[in-house]
Each structure stands twice: as structure tokens, then as C-alpha cells.
Design a protein around this motif. Sequence first.
Motif, PDB file in Angstrom:
ATOM      1  N   SER A  16       0.832  -1.365  -0.448  1.00  0.00           N
ATOM      2  CA  SER A  16       0.152   0.073   0.217  1.00  0.00           C
ATOM      3  C   SER A  16       0.879   1.219  -0.062  1.00  0.00           C
ATOM      4  CB  SER A  16      -0.487   0.020   1.063  1.00  0.00           C
ATOM      5  OG  SER A  16      -0.552   0.348   2.369  1.00  0.00           O
ATOM      6  N   ALA A  17       1.697   1.367   0.479  1.00  0.00           N
ATOM      7  CA  ALA A  17       2.886   2.423   0.407  1.00  0.00           C
ATOM      8  C   ALA A  17       3.452   2.673  -0.504  1.00  0.00           C
ATOM      9  CB  ALA A  17       3.857   2.056   1.658  1.00  0.00           C
ATOM     10  N   ILE A  18       3.727   1.535  -1.364  1.00  0.00           N
ATOM     11  CA  ILE A  18       4.405   1.899  -2.970  1.00  0.00           C
ATOM     12  C   ILE A  18       2.945   2.034  -3.385  1.00  0.00           C
ATOM     13  CG2 ILE A  18       5.372   1.177  -4.779  1.00  0.00           C
ATOM     14  CD1 ILE A  18       6.521  -1.281  -3.315  1.00  0.00           C
ATOM     15  N   GLU A  19       2.013   1.929  -3.507  1.00  0.00           N
ATOM     16  CA  GLU A  19       0.465   2.216  -4.596  1.00  0.00           C
ATOM     17  C   GLU A  19       0.353   3.965  -4.181  1.00  0.00           C
ATOM     18  OE1 GLU A  19      -1.915  -1.730  -5.015  1.00  0.00           O
ATOM     19  OE2 GLU A  19      -1.901  -0.962  -3.276  1.00  0.00           O
ATOM     20  N   GLN A  20       0.485   4.037  -2.526  1.00  0.00           N
ATOM     21  CA  GLN A  20       0.365   5.404  -2.153  1.00  0.00           C
ATOM     22  C   GLN A  20       1.241   6.939  -2.839  1.00  0.00           C
ATOM     23  OE1 GLN A  20      -0.415   5.967   1.670  1.00  0.00           O
ATOM     24  NE2 GLN A  20      -1.759   4.604   1.625  1.00  0.00           N
ATOM     25  N   ALA A  21       2.701   5.717  -3.015  1.00  0.00           N
ATOM     26  CA  ALA A  21       3.560   7.275  -3.593  1.00  0.00           C
ATOM     27  C   ALA A  21       3.571   7.002  -4.614  1.00  0.00           C
ATOM     28  CB  ALA A  21       4.781   5.307  -3.016  1.00  0.00           C
ATOM     29  N   PHE A  22       3.027   6.805  -5.578  1.00  0.00           N
ATOM     30  CA  PHE A  22       3.180   6.414  -6.739  1.00  0.00           C
ATOM     31  C   PHE A  22       1.617   6.921  -7.649  1.00  0.00           C
ATOM     32  CE2 PHE A  22       6.773   4.045  -6.495  1.00  0.00           C
ATOM     33  CZ  PHE A  22       7.785   4.943  -6.741  1.00  0.00           C
ATOM     34  N   GLN A  23       0.858   7.140  -6.212  1.00  0.00           N
ATOM     35  CA  GLN A  23      -0.472   7.473  -7.187  1.00  0.00           C
ATOM     36  C   GLN A  23      -0.196   8.811  -7.995  1.00  0.00           C
ATOM     37  OE1 GLN A  23      -3.094   8.135  -3.768  1.00  0.00           O
ATOM     38  NE2 GLN A  23      -5.305   7.622  -4.683  1.00  0.00           N
ATOM     39  N   LEU A  62      12.956  -7.103  -5.723  1.00  0.00           N
ATOM     40  CA  LEU A  62      11.309  -6.418  -5.304  1.00  0.00           C
ATOM     41  C   LEU A  62      11.650  -5.456  -6.647  1.00  0.00           C
ATOM     42  CD1 LEU A  62       9.110  -5.992  -4.349  1.00  0.00           C
ATOM     43  CD2 LEU A  62       9.425  -4.192  -2.922  1.00  0.00           C
ATOM     44  N   ALA A  63      10.399  -6.535  -7.641  1.00  0.00           N
ATOM     45  CA  ALA A  63       9.830  -5.648  -9.143  1.00  0.00           C
ATOM     46  C   ALA A  63       8.902  -5.551  -9.483  1.00  0.00           C
ATOM     47  CB  ALA A  63      11.141  -6.318  -9.916  1.00  0.00           C
ATOM     48  N   GLY A  64       7.994  -5.025 -10.692  1.00  0.00           N
ATOM     49  CA  GLY A  64       6.828  -4.756 -10.657  1.00  0.00           C
ATOM     50  C   GLY A  64       6.204  -3.739 -11.508  1.00  0.00           C
ATOM     51  N   SER A  65       4.822  -3.268 -11.553  1.00  0.00           N
ATOM     52  CA  SER A  65       4.630  -2.616 -12.190  1.00  0.00           C
ATOM     53  C   SER A  65       3.176  -2.039 -11.093  1.00  0.00           C
ATOM     54  CB  SER A  65       3.798  -3.128 -13.472  1.00  0.00           C
ATOM     55  OG  SER A  65       2.917  -4.087 -13.258  1.00  0.00           O
ATOM     56  N   VAL A  66       3.275  -0.298 -11.183  1.00  0.00           N
ATOM     57  CA  VAL A  66       2.734   0.271 -10.724  1.00  0.00           C
ATOM     58  C   VAL A  66       1.701   0.720 -11.362  1.00  0.00           C
ATOM     59  CG1 VAL A  66       2.032   1.780  -8.459  1.00  0.00           C
ATOM     60  CG2 VAL A  66       4.193  -0.204  -8.332  1.00  0.00           C
ATOM     61  N   SER A  67       0.091   0.808 -10.984  1.00  0.00           N
ATOM     62  CA  SER A  67      -0.945   2.119 -11.757  1.00  0.00           C
ATOM     63  C   SER A  67      -1.857   2.860 -11.352  1.00  0.00           C
ATOM     64  CB  SER A  67      -1.188   1.149 -12.855  1.00  0.00           C
ATOM     65  OG  SER A  67      -2.040   0.680 -12.198  1.00  0.00           O
ATOM     66  N   PRO A  68      -2.554   3.221 -11.725  1.00  0.00           N
ATOM     67  CA  PRO A  68      -3.959   3.599 -10.515  1.00  0.00           C
ATOM     68  C   PRO A  68      -4.571   2.558 -10.517  1.00  0.00           C
ATOM     69  CG  PRO A  68      -3.405   5.398 -12.105  1.00  0.00           C
ATOM     70  CD  PRO A  68      -2.095   4.189 -12.646  1.00  0.00           C
ATOM     71  N   ALA A  69      -4.693   1.299 -11.286  1.00  0.00           N
ATOM     72  CA  ALA A  69      -5.443   0.053 -10.977  1.00  0.00           C
ATOM     73  C   ALA A  69      -4.783  -0.368  -9.530  1.00  0.00           C
ATOM     74  CB  ALA A  69      -5.397  -0.830 -12.055  1.00  0.00           C
ATOM     75  N   GLY A  70      -3.638  -0.358  -9.238  1.00  0.00           N
ATOM     76  CA  GLY A  70      -3.009  -1.043  -8.174  1.00  0.00           C
ATOM     77  C   GLY A  70      -1.723  -1.343  -8.426  1.00  0.00           C
ATOM     78  N   ALA A  71      -0.865  -2.422  -8.076  1.00  0.00           N
ATOM     79  CA  ALA A  71       0.393  -3.036  -7.786  1.00  0.00           C
ATOM     80  C   ALA A  71       0.689  -4.155  -8.261  1.00  0.00           C
ATOM     81  CB  ALA A  71       1.525  -2.540  -6.521  1.00  0.00           C
ATOM     82  N   HIS A  72       1.432  -4.620  -9.089  1.00  0.00           N
ATOM     83  CA  HIS A  72       1.852  -6.071  -9.530  1.00  0.00           C
ATOM     84  C   HIS A  72       3.081  -5.956  -8.831  1.00  0.00           C
ATOM     85  CE1 HIS A  72       1.866  -9.377 -12.227  1.00  0.00           C
ATOM     86  NE2 HIS A  72       2.130 -10.723 -11.073  1.00  0.00           N
TER      87      HIS A  72
END
Length: 133
Positions: A16-23, A62-72
Motif C-alpha cells: 500500500s505504501a508503494i501504491e500510495q507513493a505513485f498514486q 522486489l520488482a513490478g508494475s504500479v498503476s492507478p489500478a494497483g500494483a503487481h
Amino acid sequence: MRAQPLRLCPGDDLRSAIEQAFQGQGAAFVLQAIGSLSVARLRFAGRPQADEMTGDIEILTLAGSVSPAGAHLHMTIADAEGRVVGGHVAPGCIVRTTVELLAAVLPGHVFSREMDPATGYPELVIAGARCAP
């Protein structure tokens, strides 16, 4: 592409911290991260539910994608005995001391997730692109 470093603090929920940081920043890819967790929740390949591990846990990758739809996000971790496991990052991974992360923010790109009938999962959709053959 713009490089974006980020440090997460003790007690943060990693995902959630990663999702919020890139929101609000559109699309981004987590390139790498290291750090430690007190709780790790990973969903292993082919399993419907995440497994939980507790203790002194080191993040190796740790790697993956982040978007408004969430993180993978995918992560490999090692426990205090050096045993290594990896999988899909589920909510509830709690930072123990720190997480040091580098992401690439991709201005002008739009990521979303749509159910893919071929895989049965919501898969990454990059606006204006298609799956490579």
C-alpha cells in the motif's frame, strides 16, 4: 522515464505504501528494492491464497508494475536462516527497519488491468500497445 527513489519506514505496509507513493503519477515500474520485513505475505505460483512468514526477513529483490489500478509486485526474501522464497506480494508485508526502492516513472504512459480470458487473471494493459507475439 524519470527515476524515483523511495524509502519506506518501519511499520509501513509495503504494497500500500508503494501504491500510495505513485498514486497520480500514471505508470511506473519498480526496478529494484532491498530492505527488511517483520511480516511477509507472498502468494506462490498456482496458489489462491498468500502464505505469511514472520520474523527477521530480508528483501533480496522486489520488482513490478504500479498503476492507478494497483500494483503487481514480485519479491524474493530470505529468512534469518538464509532460506529463500519468492512470489507475488500480497497486502500485509510490514517493513521492519527500512525498504530502499528505485522506480522508473513513465510519464505519458497509461497502465490498467483487464481480465484476460487466456490466463484467467487481470493482466497489464498498456494504452496503445498490445501483447507481443
